[in-house]
Enzyme design. Structure first.
Site, mmCIF file in Angstrom:
data_model
loop_
_atom_site.group_PDB
_atom_site.id
_atom_site.type_symbol
_atom_site.label_atom_id
_atom_site.label_comp_id
_atom_site.label_asym_id
_atom_site.label_seq_id
_atom_site.Cartn_x
_atom_site.Cartn_y
_atom_site.Cartn_z
ATOM 1 N N ASP A 120 1.471 -1.475 0.308
ATOM 2 C CA ASP A 120 0.116 0.074 0.002
ATOM 3 C C ASP A 120 0.999 1.049 0.069
ATOM 4 O O ASP A 120 1.526 1.211 1.016
ATOM 5 C CB ASP A 120 -0.912 -0.335 1.335
ATOM 6 C CG ASP A 120 -1.911 0.985 1.316
ATOM 7 O OD1 ASP A 120 -1.266 1.974 0.700
ATOM 8 O OD2 ASP A 120 -2.887 0.691 2.094
ATOM 9 N N ASP A 142 -7.583 3.134 -8.972
ATOM 10 C CA ASP A 142 -9.100 2.449 -8.591
ATOM 11 C C ASP A 142 -10.857 3.261 -8.413
ATOM 12 O O ASP A 142 -10.522 3.750 -7.424
ATOM 13 C CB ASP A 142 -8.940 0.990 -7.794
ATOM 14 C CG ASP A 142 -8.172 -0.132 -7.851
ATOM 15 O OD1 ASP A 142 -8.395 -0.120 -9.315
ATOM 16 O OD2 ASP A 142 -6.953 -0.046 -7.373
ATOM 17 N N LYS A 146 -19.405 2.304 -7.308
ATOM 18 C CA LYS A 146 -20.432 2.453 -5.683
ATOM 19 C C LYS A 146 -20.329 3.057 -4.757
ATOM 20 O O LYS A 146 -19.326 3.221 -4.306
ATOM 21 C CB LYS A 146 -20.583 0.947 -5.835
ATOM 22 C CG LYS A 146 -21.159 -0.194 -6.514
ATOM 23 C CD LYS A 146 -20.815 -1.335 -6.128
ATOM 24 C CE LYS A 146 -21.200 -2.098 -7.529
ATOM 25 N NZ LYS A 146 -21.067 -3.378 -6.607
ATOM 26 N N ASP A 178 -10.552 8.301 -15.813
ATOM 27 C CA ASP A 178 -11.923 7.967 -16.143
ATOM 28 C C ASP A 178 -13.305 7.953 -15.638
ATOM 29 O O ASP A 178 -14.452 7.891 -16.787
ATOM 30 C CB ASP A 178 -11.957 7.911 -17.669
ATOM 31 C CG ASP A 178 -11.678 5.603 -16.876
ATOM 32 O OD1 ASP A 178 -11.555 5.356 -15.289
ATOM 33 O OD2 ASP A 178 -11.908 4.755 -17.934
ATOM 34 N N THR A 216 -1.106 5.451 -20.464
ATOM 35 C CA THR A 216 -0.972 3.610 -19.711
ATOM 36 C C THR A 216 -1.716 3.080 -20.108
ATOM 37 O O THR A 216 -2.452 3.029 -21.224
ATOM 38 C CB THR A 216 -1.658 3.571 -18.126
ATOM 39 O OG1 THR A 216 -2.779 4.580 -17.842
ATOM 40 C CG2 THR A 216 -0.855 5.129 -17.285
ATOM 41 N N ARG A 217 -1.834 1.789 -19.784
ATOM 42 C CA ARG A 217 -2.404 0.585 -19.800
ATOM 43 C C ARG A 217 -4.005 1.058 -20.209
ATOM 44 O O ARG A 217 -4.453 0.423 -20.826
ATOM 45 C CB ARG A 217 -2.288 -0.725 -19.449
ATOM 46 C CG ARG A 217 -2.424 -1.864 -19.797
ATOM 47 C CD ARG A 217 -2.021 -3.070 -18.969
ATOM 48 N NE ARG A 217 -1.107 -3.970 -20.164
ATOM 49 C CZ ARG A 217 -0.709 -4.459 -20.386
ATOM 50 N NH1 ARG A 217 -1.023 -6.209 -19.713
ATOM 51 N NH2 ARG A 217 1.270 -5.044 -20.244
ATOM 52 N N GLU A 219 -5.647 3.398 -19.426
ATOM 53 C CA GLU A 219 -5.898 4.680 -20.331
ATOM 54 C C GLU A 219 -6.514 3.909 -21.583
ATOM 55 O O GLU A 219 -7.498 4.270 -21.920
ATOM 56 C CB GLU A 219 -4.906 4.724 -20.102
ATOM 57 C CG GLU A 219 -4.960 7.107 -20.689
ATOM 58 C CD GLU A 219 -3.861 8.175 -21.018
ATOM 59 O OE1 GLU A 219 -3.209 7.873 -20.528
ATOM 60 O OE2 GLU A 219 -4.017 8.855 -21.440
HETATM 61 C C1 LIG Z 1 -7.081 0.851 -12.168
HETATM 62 S S1 LIG Z 1 -5.888 -0.126 -12.000
HETATM 63 C C2 LIG Z 1 -4.499 1.381 -13.432
HETATM 64 C C3 LIG Z 1 -3.121 1.051 -13.319
HETATM 65 C C4 LIG Z 1 -2.179 1.854 -14.138
HETATM 66 N N1 LIG Z 1 -2.459 3.255 -13.367
HETATM 67 C C5 LIG Z 1 -2.559 2.179 -15.161
HETATM 68 O O1 LIG Z 1 -3.740 3.357 -15.680
HETATM 69 O O2 LIG Z 1 -2.849 0.940 -15.896
HETATM 70 C C6 LIG Z 1 -4.686 0.554 -10.105
HETATM 71 C C7 LIG Z 1 -3.650 0.024 -9.600
HETATM 72 O O3 LIG Z 1 -3.285 0.947 -8.428
HETATM 73 C C8 LIG Z 1 -2.952 -0.668 -7.588
HETATM 74 N N2 LIG Z 1 -3.639 -0.133 -6.145
HETATM 75 C C9 LIG Z 1 -4.914 -0.125 -5.537
HETATM 76 N N3 LIG Z 1 -4.966 0.943 -4.622
HETATM 77 C C10 LIG Z 1 -3.116 0.579 -3.820
HETATM 78 C C11 LIG Z 1 -2.541 1.733 -3.204
HETATM 79 N N4 LIG Z 1 -3.202 1.807 -1.937
HETATM 80 N N5 LIG Z 1 -0.939 1.709 -3.691
HETATM 81 C C12 LIG Z 1 -0.604 1.806 -4.704
HETATM 82 N N6 LIG Z 1 -1.523 0.626 -5.381
HETATM 83 C C13 LIG Z 1 -2.672 0.529 -5.226
HETATM 84 C C14 LIG Z 1 -3.622 -1.666 -8.070
HETATM 85 O O4 LIG Z 1 -3.349 -2.755 -7.493
HETATM 86 C C15 LIG Z 1 -4.037 -1.578 -9.705
HETATM 87 O O5 LIG Z 1 -3.016 -1.975 -10.173
#
Ligand SMILES: C[S@@+](CC[C@H](N)C(=O)[O-])C[C@H]1O[C@@H](n2cnc3c(N)ncnc32)[C@H](O)[C@@H]1O
Length: 243
Positions: A120, A142, A146, A178, A216-217, A219
């Site tokens: 984290d 993320d 909800k 997004d 990013t992926r 995006e």
């Molecule tokens: C929706 S993905 C987006 C990944 C990347 N940034 C992209 O745009 O392709 C969000 C990422 O944040 C990570 N994540 C979620 N909470 C986190 C936290 N508290 N600290 C670090 N990473 C976190 C998740 O594991 C996930 O891989």
């Protein structure tokens, strides 16, 4: 949105990290690379509550330190590190499959200025020294759409307070999303955060990705699905605004 419940939800030592840690076992080749390379790159926090010395993670000491929170498969972080071999980059990502992809790419490209925190990001932020970061990327964290999950959103008042402490005056915080409801949430929380100033002057500033970094992926998938992506740039104020 309730700032009070949001603050309570993110209080230190009551933290829960939501989301996946892994999807499937790593392929043999990737696993071999991770076992060989990751121990050199992985950040372990000091015992107790001692601060982390981020400059000591790199040799030579970096000219500026950048952090990416939730780097996914790491393409953006990789491109940044490649473009600035003199700087240091820390990526936080608890998802093992994403970490493995980044580690493999770093190894294949011989890139040595990235360190990885596989937990984290808030736990790292707490242990970084004051004013130690030149910039922070929170790209497509993320959205937790909800209402009952809003308290899981990474951007919230306690995290902005942590960022305000560890970001150097003038450092940039870049956020992208997004998700329209998360966007409103982010704008509202940053409006209330006295340490940050929004740098946008015209709509193109938030509608277009800043040209200095790749998509990013997540995006690319969002754009392919027809969703609009918004790019927010904030500066850590110096001094922090007093109201
Ligand atoms: C929706 S993905 C987006 C990944 C990347 N940034 C992209 O745009 O392709 C969000 C990422 O944040 C990570 N994540 C979620 N909470 C986190 C936290 N508290 N600290 C670090 N990473 C976190 C998740 O594991 C996930 O891989």
């Amino acid at each position: 949105m309730s700032a009070a419940s949001d603050d309570r939800a993110a209080a230190p030592r009551q933290r829960i990290l939501y989301g996946r840690r892994s999807a499937r076992p790593l392929r043999a080749g990737r696993r071999e690379t991770v076992e060989r390379v990751l121990p050199r790159l992985r950040i372990t926090l000091p015992q107790g509550e001692d601060p982390l010395d981020p400059a000591a993670l790199f040799d030579p000491a970096p000219d500026g330190l950048w952090l990416e929170v939730g780097f996914g498969a790491g393409e953006h972080l990789l491109a940044r590190a490649r473009a600035r071999p003199d700087a240091g980059f820390i990526g936080c990502e608890p998802f093992v499959d994403g970490v493995a992809k980044l580690v493999q790419a770093l190894d294949a490209d011989g890139i040595g200025n990235v360190r990885i925190f596989m937990d984290d990001a808030r736990n790292l932020l707490e242990r970084l020294p004051e004013s130690s970061l030149a910039g922070v990327f929170v790209l497509f964290s993320d959205p937790w759409p909800k209402t009952r999950h809003h308290k899981r959103r990474f951007i919230n008042a306690p995290v902005l307070a942590l960022l305000a402490r560890v970001m150097a005056p003038g450092a940039e915080l870049r956020i992208a999303t997004d998700d329209p409801s998360y966007l409103v949430w982010i704008l509202e929380h940053l409006r209330r955060a006295d340490a940050f100033e929004w740098l946008a002057r015209r709509p193109a500033d938030w509608r277009r990705r800043p040209p200095d970094g790749p998509a990013t992926r997540y995006e690319r998938k969002a754009i392919a699905a027809g969703r609009e992506c918004i790019y927010l740039r904030y500066r850590r104020r110096d001094p922090i605004r007093v109201r």
